[in-house]
Scaffold this active site. Structure first.
Site, PDB file in Angstrom:
ATOM      1  N   ASP A 104      -0.652  -9.109 -30.432  1.00  0.00           N
ATOM      2  CA  ASP A 104      -1.040  -8.247 -29.313  1.00  0.00           C
ATOM      3  C   ASP A 104      -2.393  -8.661 -28.752  1.00  0.00           C
ATOM      4  OD1 ASP A 104       1.272  -6.757 -29.453  1.00  0.00           O
ATOM      5  OD2 ASP A 104       0.396  -5.171 -30.702  1.00  0.00           O
TER       6      ASP A 104
ATOM      7  N   LYS B  75       9.264   4.876 -30.986  1.00  0.00           N
ATOM      8  CA  LYS B  75       9.509   3.433 -30.877  1.00  0.00           C
ATOM      9  C   LYS B  75       9.875   2.918 -32.273  1.00  0.00           C
ATOM     10  CE  LYS B  75       7.550  -0.780 -28.901  1.00  0.00           C
ATOM     11  NZ  LYS B  75       7.793  -1.675 -30.035  1.00  0.00           N
TER      12      LYS B  75
ATOM     13  N   CYS C 163     -18.079  -4.116 -70.758  1.00  0.00           N
ATOM     14  CA  CYS C 163     -18.636  -3.896 -72.098  1.00  0.00           C
ATOM     15  C   CYS C 163     -18.245  -4.978 -73.098  1.00  0.00           C
ATOM     16  CB  CYS C 163     -18.223  -2.528 -72.635  1.00  0.00           C
ATOM     17  SG  CYS C 163     -16.463  -2.379 -73.036  1.00  0.00           S
TER      18      CYS C 163
END
Length: 729
Positions: A39, A118, A445
């Site tokens: 797009d 859509k 640790c």
């Protein structure tokens, strides 16, 4: 105007990139660009051609329908051309489109508009002659598509014949073939299991499944069966061909169709699109029940906003809303450009799947010791926020998805869901990617990591009491909204409390004082005029106030805050309602705990194991000494007025906080649930008539109460509440 060389070169670059993306998307069903990337390039091309109109030649993607016909299927010429849709990415662009419609029609006001979702699927054209299905074709280039009639015959919901006594002589309809979301997830899991890239979206999954040569697979199988001599090689090949055919046809059978347009037609009449949809439904064609006819743009904006919030309540993926002029005569008057109708536009929601680079895979140690791989990525904008990290769950999931460090990946973030890596874009690998190796020791640790028990997919750090990561996560969890809801105690504040030695574990939190905090630079500011020594910041004072207020939170919140594995709000509320105090929960045997509704054996065992650890009990005693509420008030008047009732609460209830409303129901013996179902007795909803919970309650016939109805429920019981609810209807 002469086009500068740099702009002409950029135009050519964009045209090539968009055309290649279209080929991968429409013909190969294997995009290497995300929708957002496509797009963005397309809009840049449109803007470039707006500045230099001479660039908008016939070879430009802006002048053609996206897509073309593949050669492996027979061509089908559409009776009426199929178009793409122009896109709008803001309400302002929708308003600009509406203004063009008004100008094109010569009307003072915009005509009635039809709004529909859509669907993220594959556009198809279906032709019925004398009520019988003749062809199903893909859109192709808009004029000629691919004949997929045989494959479509496997799809349930595509009628072979129209219903009704007198079907039209000719009917051409347009629709969308799609995968329901559950099927899309299943198919992507299959793809990953077979070592392939996942489908980037349901549209590509639908297209890839529909555009297969099922007939050739069937012919190949029949040929091998006829020539088989029963050898091991023949048996293996037959099994592979049968599995391949079953996989292909199974995917077709999982597809669905929704019809959303009209082409050529004879023997049937309608003057509006909404009327046409009613006719199509009467003929047995699947239409959407989410279509809305609105009189103006305010209605359009309301529809867009509603499904922007509720897009995940729909059974299929949507990527926007389509707005159409309803009147067919006005549609005809407005016409179309070379690629799109002027009477329709698609409003696109922010993308939920994007493509980005996976820079590294690291691990996080959670509050219960679980070690979880997570991806760090190049920041990407997805679903309205910028994302740079995503969970990978466990080492097996990393292997299942086949992601490598350095991969280009598809990233998804659906609504408020934690960002998730879908899988790699295998096609763009260059060999520099490398495999992730799960660590064998805790990165915080140094303790050896291992599964808690044989067969577990998760590995854990066993140093539950003193692992810095687990302490930090537990402390942060105590303050979370789902637990004690302590505003001001965020992640950085939790780290500061531990690093400054103000708390050894979460047990020390509620005993904190201003004198404690002032010793830690994170919570202080420089003294002002007349002040001596470091001073607490306003945020620090607010945090102390919130810690003090949290001591009065209901019991269930304290149970959640203790980070007992599997104990979330639902189980904690059930325990608080049934047992009433933390001492009763701690002293109950597993069988008694498992009897509590919504608890069961797994949670009961987790509770028993947690309270068996001496330092866990020390945390509880520290909270008790600090004044934290560890028991709920329980009535001694016998059974509650709401015993056996399930209530769902949504929205803000005047006169109650959410905790107070929940406690009021529970004190009377009722159960508060987070979702509406057939078992729900009442929904308490304050003005949220468009919420998904409200809609589901209406659909299921669940009585809905406003504030007055809720008070009637608490004061006078279920019968009084039902009377109020029914009078409101």
């Amino acid at each position: 105007m002469r086009v500068p060389a740099a702009d002409r070169a950029r135009w050519s670059e964009l045209v090539d990139a968009i055309n290649e993306a279209r080929e991968r998307y429409y013909l190969r069903d294997r995009p290497t660009l995300s929708d957002e990337e496509y797009d963005t390039r397309y809009r840049e091309l449109v803007e470039l051609e707006a500045r230099y109109p001479e660039l908008a030649s016939g070879e430009s993607p802006t002048q053609t329908v996206g897509g073309s016909r593949a050669e492996m299927f027979e061509p089908v010429e559409h009776l009426v051309r199929m178009y793409s849709l122009d896109n709008a990415f803001s309400l302002e662009e929708v308003q600009a489109w509406a203004a063009r419609v008004e100008k094109g029609t010569g009307e003072i006001e915009i005509p009635a508009l039809l709004c529909e979702l859509k669907v993220d699927g594959l556009a198809v054209d279906l032709v019925y002659v004398e009520g019988r299905l003749r062809t199903v074709a893909t859109r192709g280039d808009g004029r000629v598509g691919e004949d997929v009639t045989y494959n479509a015959s496997f799809i349930p919901g595509i009628p072979k014949a129209l219903t009704g006594k007198r079907p039209p002589a000719l009917l051409e309809v347009r629709g969308e073939i799609y995968f329901p979301l559950a099927e899309f997830e299943r198919i992507n899991a299959e793809q990953l299991a077979m070592g392939g890239s996942p489908f980037a979206n349901p549209r590509n999954a639908a297209a890839g499944s529909l555009r297969q040569r099922i007939d050739r697979r069937q012919d190949d199988l029949a040929d091998v069966e006829s020539r088989s001599r029963g050898t091991d090689r023949d048996t293996t090949r037959l099994a592979r061909l049968r599995d391949d055919l079953a996989l292909a046809t199974g995917r077709l059978q999982a597809l669905r169709l929704v019809v959303h347009g009209i082409g050529a037609h004879e023997g049937v009449a309608f003057s509006t699109l909404s009327e046409a949809y009613d006719v199509l439904a009467s003929l047995g064609l699947p239409t959407s029940d989410r279509i809305r006819l609105v009189p103006d743009l305010a209605g359009v904006e309301e529809y867009i906003a509603y499904y922007g919030e509720h897009r995940h309540d729909v059974e299929h993926e949507i990527d926007g809303v389509v707005i159409k002029v309803d009147d067919l005569a006005i549609q005809s008057r407005l016409g179309a450009t070379s690629r799109a109708p002027r009477w329709a536009i698609a409003y696109k929601y922010p993308p939920e799947v994007v493509r980005t680079r996976l820079r590294d895979i690291q691990v996080n140690v959670g509050r219960t010791g679980r070690v979880t791989p997570f991806a760090t990525m190049e920041p990407a904008r997805v679903a309205g926020s910028t994302v740079s990290m995503a969970t990978l769950h466990n080492a097996q999931e990393v292997a299942r998805k086949g992601v490598l460090i350095g991969d280009m990946v598809f990233l998804r973030k659906a609504g408020d869901v934690i960002p998730e890596v879908l899988g790699p874009v295998v096609e763009v690998r260059d060999g520099s990617e490398r495999e992730f190796i799960m660590p064998t020791t805790c990165p915080e640790c140094g303790s050896a990591l291992a599964p808690e028990k044989e067969g577990d997919v998760d590995i854990r750090c066993p140093n539950t009491r003193s692992c810095p990561a687990q302490m930090r996560e537990r402390l942060f969890h105590v303050a979370s909204r789902g637990a004690m809801d302590i505003e001001g105690l965020g992640y950085k504040a939790a780290i500061a409390l531990l690093e400054c030695g103000l708390v050894r574990d979460e047990g020390d939190l509620f005993a904190l004082t201003a004198d404690d905090l002032v010793r830690c630079p994170f919570f202080t500011r420089e003294p002002g005029k007349g002040e001596e020594g470091p001073q607490l910041t306003e945020n620090a004072r607010g945090m102390l106030s919130q810690i003090d207020a949290a001591k009065e939170r209901p019991l269930w919140r304290a149970l959640v805050a203790l980070s007992i594995r599997h104990v979330g709000p639902t189980a904690a509320q059930a325990l608080a309602r049934d047992l009433g105090s933390i001492d009763a929960v701690a002293d109950a045997d597993p069988e008694r705990l498992a009897e509590v509704e919504g608890v069961g054996g797994v949670i009961a065992d987790a509770l028993t194991e947690w309270f068996a650890e001496p330092w866990h009990r020390e945390v509880v005693e520290k909270w008790r000494a600090a004044g934290v509420r560890l028991a709920d008030e329980r009535s001694s008047a016998g059974p509650g007025t709401l015993d056996g009732l399930t209530v769902v609460i949504t929205g803000s209830i005047e006169g109650f906080t959410r905790d107070e409303a929940t406690a009021a129901v529970q004190e009377r013996g009722g159960k508060v649930s987070g979702s509406v179902s057939k078992k729900t007795d009442f929904l308490v909803s304050a003005g949220e008539s468009t919420s998904s919970k409200y809609e589901k309650a209406v659909a299921l016939g669940v009585p809905i109460l406003d504030i007055a109805g809720f008070r009637a429920l608490l004061d006078d019981g279920a019968d009084a509440a039902r009377a109020v609810a029914s009078s409101r209807e």
